[in-house]
Design a protein around this motif. Structure first.
Motif, PDB file in Angstrom:
ATOM      1  N   LYS A   1       1.965  41.286  40.666  1.00 37.01           N
ATOM      2  CA  LYS A   1       2.582  41.602  41.984  1.00 37.01           C
ATOM      3  C   LYS A   1       2.543  43.486  41.139  1.00 37.01           C
ATOM      4  O   LYS A   1       4.034  44.348  42.035  1.00 37.01           O
ATOM      5  N   LEU A   2       1.910  43.967  40.391  1.00 32.41           N
ATOM      6  CA  LEU A   2       1.947  44.822  39.541  1.00 32.41           C
ATOM      7  C   LEU A   2       3.155  45.464  38.677  1.00 32.41           C
ATOM      8  O   LEU A   2       4.271  46.333  39.028  1.00 32.41           O
ATOM      9  N   GLY A   3       4.095  43.941  38.213  1.00 26.40           N
ATOM     10  CA  GLY A   3       5.097  44.092  37.447  1.00 26.40           C
ATOM     11  C   GLY A   3       4.539  44.740  36.269  1.00 26.40           C
ATOM     12  O   GLY A   3       4.478  44.172  34.802  1.00 26.40           O
ATOM     13  N   ILE A   4       3.864  45.908  35.989  1.00 23.52           N
ATOM     14  CA  ILE A   4       2.970  46.753  34.862  1.00 23.52           C
ATOM     15  C   ILE A   4       3.534  48.112  34.846  1.00 23.52           C
ATOM     16  O   ILE A   4       3.805  48.303  35.716  1.00 23.52           O
TER      17      ILE A   4
ATOM     18  N   ILE B   1      -6.268  53.348  28.677  1.00 25.54           N
ATOM     19  CA  ILE B   1      -5.292  53.545  28.833  1.00 25.54           C
ATOM     20  C   ILE B   1      -4.941  51.578  28.738  1.00 25.54           C
ATOM     21  O   ILE B   1      -6.217  50.810  29.332  1.00 25.54           O
ATOM     22  N   ASP B   2      -4.214  51.160  28.280  1.00 21.27           N
ATOM     23  CA  ASP B   2      -4.347  49.546  27.759  1.00 21.27           C
ATOM     24  C   ASP B   2      -2.558  49.334  29.568  1.00 21.27           C
ATOM     25  O   ASP B   2      -2.601  50.889  30.228  1.00 21.27           O
ATOM     26  N   ILE B   3      -2.466  48.134  29.364  1.00 18.23           N
ATOM     27  CA  ILE B   3      -1.634  47.509  30.381  1.00 18.23           C
ATOM     28  C   ILE B   3      -0.375  46.672  29.721  1.00 18.23           C
ATOM     29  O   ILE B   3      -0.315  46.180  28.442  1.00 18.23           O
ATOM     30  N   LEU B   4       0.996  47.292  29.906  1.00 22.04           N
ATOM     31  CA  LEU B   4       2.125  46.503  29.233  1.00 22.04           C
ATOM     32  C   LEU B   4       2.955  45.871  30.294  1.00 22.04           C
ATOM     33  O   LEU B   4       3.638  46.563  31.397  1.00 22.04           O
ATOM     34  N   THR B   5       3.102  44.349  30.050  1.00 24.42           N
ATOM     35  CA  THR B   5       3.333  43.564  30.889  1.00 24.42           C
ATOM     36  C   THR B   5       4.645  42.543  30.695  1.00 24.42           C
ATOM     37  O   THR B   5       4.657  42.266  29.344  1.00 24.42           O
ATOM     38  N   GLY B   6       5.902  42.096  31.655  1.00 25.54           N
ATOM     39  CA  GLY B   6       6.838  41.819  31.131  1.00 25.54           C
ATOM     40  C   GLY B   6       6.644  40.358  31.040  1.00 25.54           C
ATOM     41  O   GLY B   6       7.549  39.950  31.109  1.00 25.54           O
ATOM     42  N   ASP B   7       5.579  39.943  32.507  1.00 24.78           N
ATOM     43  CA  ASP B   7       5.134  38.600  32.166  1.00 24.78           C
ATOM     44  C   ASP B   7       6.357  37.945  33.227  1.00 24.78           C
ATOM     45  O   ASP B   7       6.203  36.668  33.138  1.00 24.78           O
TER      46      ASP B   7
END
Length: 578
Positions: free
Chosen positions: A386-389, A400-406
């Motif tokens: 849900k774009l929690g990233i 570009i990388d992605i950091l997620t709180g998961d």
């Protein structure tokens, strides 16, 4: 062997004699070597890592001075009715070139006793440039308690100071930045408070009409009946459909506010084309969590991607006149290919696979945009989908990388089991140019990869060294500030844009950074996600390059501007020509 004194056979050089071709060949060989060295310098091979770097972060929350803690309304013996809240935003509120932090308030639900001591307020923290934050909330005008949800930052009046919009349960707030660390609550004068019986979540600022002013789009998560209390609505929602119980929560369309100038807005929701009906239920699409602005088709206008708590997502294409039209893939089986074609229609090419020009292309490549939402098989939804990233170039390699709180949350309002846990471990999703590799965060004794109840995730160059730091807001707890500990030693360039003919935040402008190895492209888009917004400065990791030939900006009106960077490992400001 010829006799002494006889002539040597024709064509055989005398011993010790040089071939007549040597004087010609040696200069050619030297020239070839010099040309090769020159070409290798001018056109070096594309640098690419094959193995992912360690996802190394250091938890520096305690040293940073961040003392905020989110109040989700839970008390001894009283559970919270929702675990969605926890918003954070990076913004440079005083224009000193250093990203500051804003946290949206959480507070007691109407039927819950307030927490003893100081009320739970929104909080503002000032960055001194070394990663040390000072609480600047008191006297700022932001120290107000509210059932806050999301946050959106934008300069709605074009005075060069970022303003703050906070969504919430039962009303939203707009804070006008007056300068010198002071904000004024202009919600009612602006006309953007919303319905007192509506629960709002995500929001974003964009120029919908091409007038050079930021308009406002707000996700309305749910509504409860005006004759029903909020607590009764939760009770009815948990109990399920009934002919005698109150209606609980119903779906509601997004709210859209047109910026009229002078600090005033007009609601134009019904005329924008964003009122989407769910074909299965006949009601508005249920429970939108996020609205993110991104240029999906490369036309210089920001489109809108809505993410819903249950179900997939919907992309609305900006028509340039204040209206949008929904974009539907040709078939369910071709979502990925259709979205790829949509992105590929942009006029600016990018240098290699994995270097998408905008957020939509990156999300599409990572499978987080216009892809069916997987069934979680339980009482929680995964907020990564849900774009929690947050997007960042973790190792400054140009991709570009992605950091997620998961993060995890309930599937619908009040739909969770008592005693449930939403703890999860944050992770880095690394882009190797061909695929995505997921790694859990590692670090020192503080354990940045430890489970937490992650909500808003935002990134910024907190320490001024080009490396992106990460802040993760928690529901019902303190945030985490994570410092990038990789130290890749790659060069970088940070670019700020100031619009003069377009709106000041320059949404939709595309920036090309030309290096010896290729062209890096990014689009200026509000870096919004679930309950969060990252800094608006564009950071370009240069990988193995240590030079920038030129920077080219294509402004939303199509004008191209070329500038020379005075070097690398610095921040440059580019102003739109008038």
């Amino acid at each position: 062997m010829p006799a002494p004194g006889s002539p040597e056979p024709a064509g055989r050089p005398r011993r010790g004699a040089l071939s007549p071709l040597v004087p010609v060949l040696v200069p050619l060989a030297v020239a070839a070597i010099l040309i090769g060295v020159w070409f290798s310098r001018l056109f070096p091979p594309v640098w690419r890592e094959s193995a992912p770097p360690p996802a190394r972060f250091e938890d520096v929350t305690r040293e940073s001075g961040l003392a905020f803690s989110h109040d989700n309304g839970a008390r001894d013996g009283i559970d919270t009715p929702t675990a969605l809240a926890g918003a954070v935003a990076f913004l440079d509120y005083d224009n000193d070139g250093r990203p500051d932090l804003f946290f949206a308030a959480g507070t007691a639900w109407p039927w819950v006793p307030p927490r003893e001591g100081t009320p739970a307020n929104c909080a503002l923290y000032h960055n001194d440039g070394s990663g040390r934050f000072t609480d600047a909330t008191r006297g700022s005008g932001l120290d107000v308690p509210m059932l806050g949800m999301g946050v959106a930052v934008g300069d709605f009046d074009g005075d060069g100071l970022p303003d703050i919009f906070v969504t919430g349960v039962g009303g939203n707030r707009l804070f006008h930045n007056l300068g010198n660390g002071h904000f004024a609550d202009v919600t009612d004068r602006a006309g953007v408070r919303g319905d007192p019986h509506v629960w709002s979540t995500g929001a974003v600022w964009i120029d919908m009409f091409g007038e050079g002013r930021l308009d406002l789009v707000v996700c309305n998560y749910a509504r409860w009946a005006s004759q029903t209390s909020l607590r009764d609505a939760f009770t009815a929602e948990v109990a399920g459909p009934s002919y005698t119980a109150p209606a609980g929560f119903v779906s509601v369309f997004p709210s859209v506010y047109r910026n009229l100038g002078g600090g005033r807005f007009a609601e134009v929701s019904a005329r924008t084309g964003l009122a989407l009906i769910d074909r299965q239920t006949g009601f508005p699409m249920a429970h939108p969590l996020v609205v993110a602005a991104m240029d999906a088709n490369g036309d210089g206008r920001l489109d809108l991607l809505f993410k819903y708590q249950s179900g997939g997502d919907m992309l609305f294409l900006n028509q340039g006149d204040g209206t949008f039209r929904p974009w539907n893939p040709p078939s369910e089986g071709r979502r990925e290919g259709a979205s790829a074609g949509l992105v590929g229609a942009g006029p600016l090419a990018f240098s290699h696979t994995g270097q998408a020009a905008g957020r939509f292309g990156i999300l599409r490549e990572a499978g987080l945009a216009l892809a069916p939402t997987p069934d979680e098989g339980g009482p929680a939804c995964r907020l990564q989908d849900k774009l929690g990233i947050a997007l960042l170039d973790y190792d400054l390699d140009g991709r570009i990388d992605i950091l997620t709180g998961d993060g995890l949350a309930e599937q619908a309002p009040g739909q969770f089991e008592r005693g449930r846990s939403f703890l999860s471990a944050p992770a880095l999703i690394w882009n190797n140019g061909d695929s995505w590799v997921r790694s859990r965060l590692v670090g020192g004794d503080a354990g940045p990869g430890a489970p937490l109840e992650a909500r808003g995730v935002a990134v910024a160059d907190v320490f001024g060294d080009g490396d992106m730091a990460v802040v993760i807001a928690q529901n019902g707890g303190p945030p985490r500030l994570l410092r990038n500990g990789l130290r890749s030693h790659h060069s970088w360039l940070r670019v700020d844009l100031v619009g003069t003919r377009c709106q000041r935040d320059a949404g939709g402008a595309r920036v090309e950074v030309h290096t010896p190895r290729g062209i890096l492209v990014q689009t200026m888009e509000p870096a919004t996600g679930f309950m969060a917004q990252s800094e608006k400065t564009l950071t370009f990791g240069l990988g193995g390059d240590d030079r920038v030939r030129k920077v080219v900006v294509r402004w939303p009106n199509g004008v191209l501007q070329e500038v020379r960077s005075p070097g690398v490992n610095r921040r440059i400001l580019i102003t739109e020509p008038r």
